[in-house]
Design an enzyme around this catalytic site. Structure first.
Site, mmCIF file in Angstrom:
data_model
loop_
_atom_site.group_PDB
_atom_site.id
_atom_site.type_symbol
_atom_site.label_atom_id
_atom_site.label_comp_id
_atom_site.label_asym_id
_atom_site.label_seq_id
_atom_site.Cartn_x
_atom_site.Cartn_y
_atom_site.Cartn_z
ATOM 1 N N GLU A 90 -2.410 1.093 -1.495
ATOM 2 C CA GLU A 90 -2.092 1.868 -0.300
ATOM 3 C C GLU A 90 -1.168 3.044 -0.626
ATOM 4 O O GLU A 90 -1.398 4.163 -0.174
ATOM 5 C CB GLU A 90 -1.463 0.967 0.767
ATOM 6 C CG GLU A 90 -2.409 -0.065 1.341
ATOM 7 C CD GLU A 90 -3.563 0.534 2.130
ATOM 8 O OE1 GLU A 90 -3.430 1.659 2.645
ATOM 9 O OE2 GLU A 90 -4.613 -0.126 2.227
ATOM 10 N N ASN A 112 -2.363 6.864 -0.431
ATOM 11 C CA ASN A 112 -1.671 7.799 0.466
ATOM 12 C C ASN A 112 -1.279 9.074 -0.266
ATOM 13 O O ASN A 112 -1.423 10.178 0.268
ATOM 14 C CB ASN A 112 -0.413 7.154 1.060
ATOM 15 C CG ASN A 112 -0.700 6.210 2.196
ATOM 16 O OD1 ASN A 112 -1.821 6.122 2.690
ATOM 17 N ND2 ASN A 112 0.315 5.475 2.610
ATOM 18 N N ARG A 143 -9.348 6.883 8.708
ATOM 19 C CA ARG A 143 -8.505 5.849 8.106
ATOM 20 C C ARG A 143 -7.837 5.014 9.190
ATOM 21 O O ARG A 143 -7.572 5.495 10.281
ATOM 22 C CB ARG A 143 -7.469 6.495 7.187
ATOM 23 C CG ARG A 143 -8.137 7.459 6.237
ATOM 24 C CD ARG A 143 -7.711 7.538 4.841
ATOM 25 N NE ARG A 143 -6.773 6.612 4.308
ATOM 26 C CZ ARG A 143 -7.029 5.836 3.271
ATOM 27 N NH1 ARG A 143 -8.206 5.821 2.719
ATOM 28 N NH2 ARG A 143 -6.102 5.058 2.781
#
Length: 145
Positions: free
Chosen positions: A47, A51, A104
């Site tokens: 993650e 990002n 997302r």
């Protein structure tokens, strides 16, 4: 257990998320963590790195993401840094289901908060973002494989 430090910089390419996942899984295995704990570490690293690539660098492959893994007897610290666009409002970005990309789900920070003992996000617009995650090792039961 001695202190161990890994500091890796890699291109902001999606395929490098898998390398970051393999690295944290290897560290978790050396710490004798359970498979569940290792899976959680893989999720938070995925993650944070995703990002940086998707939001920080808008998928520009020529930028660098830095992954720092620092382990000592008490804790495992994972730092993911980018020098991208930054987050204008960190508090808003950490809200469940918030995302600047409609494709997302906006759950990355939620996973990071729930799987780690501490999460800090520092960001400045047009300067980048640093995500620091800490997993206390004294709370973890060794695996029984």
């Amino acid at each position: 257990m001695k202190r161990n430090l890994l500091d890796l910089k890699f291109s902001s390419l999606g395929e490098n998320v898998g390398i970051a996942r393999m690295l944290i899984a290897s560290v978790g295995a050396q710490l004798d963590l359970s498979l569940n704990d290792i899976e959680e570490l893989k999720v938070v690293v995925s993650e944070a790195v995703s990002n940086a690539i998707i939001h920080g660098y808008a998928n520009h492959p020529d930028r660098l993401v830095q992954l720092i893994i620092e382990q000592n007897p008490e804790a495992l610290k994972i730092i993911v840094k980018d020098e991208g666009c930054g987050i204008p409002d960190v508090e808003q970005a950490m809200q469940p289901a918030f995302s600047t990309d409609p494709e997302r789900m906006g759950l990355g920070f939620v996973f990071m908060q729930s799987f780690m003992d501490d999460l800090q996000v520092e960001s400045a617009v047009n300067q980048g973002t640093t995500v620091t995650m800490i997993k206390e090792l004294d709370n973890i039961q060794p695996s029984t494989h």
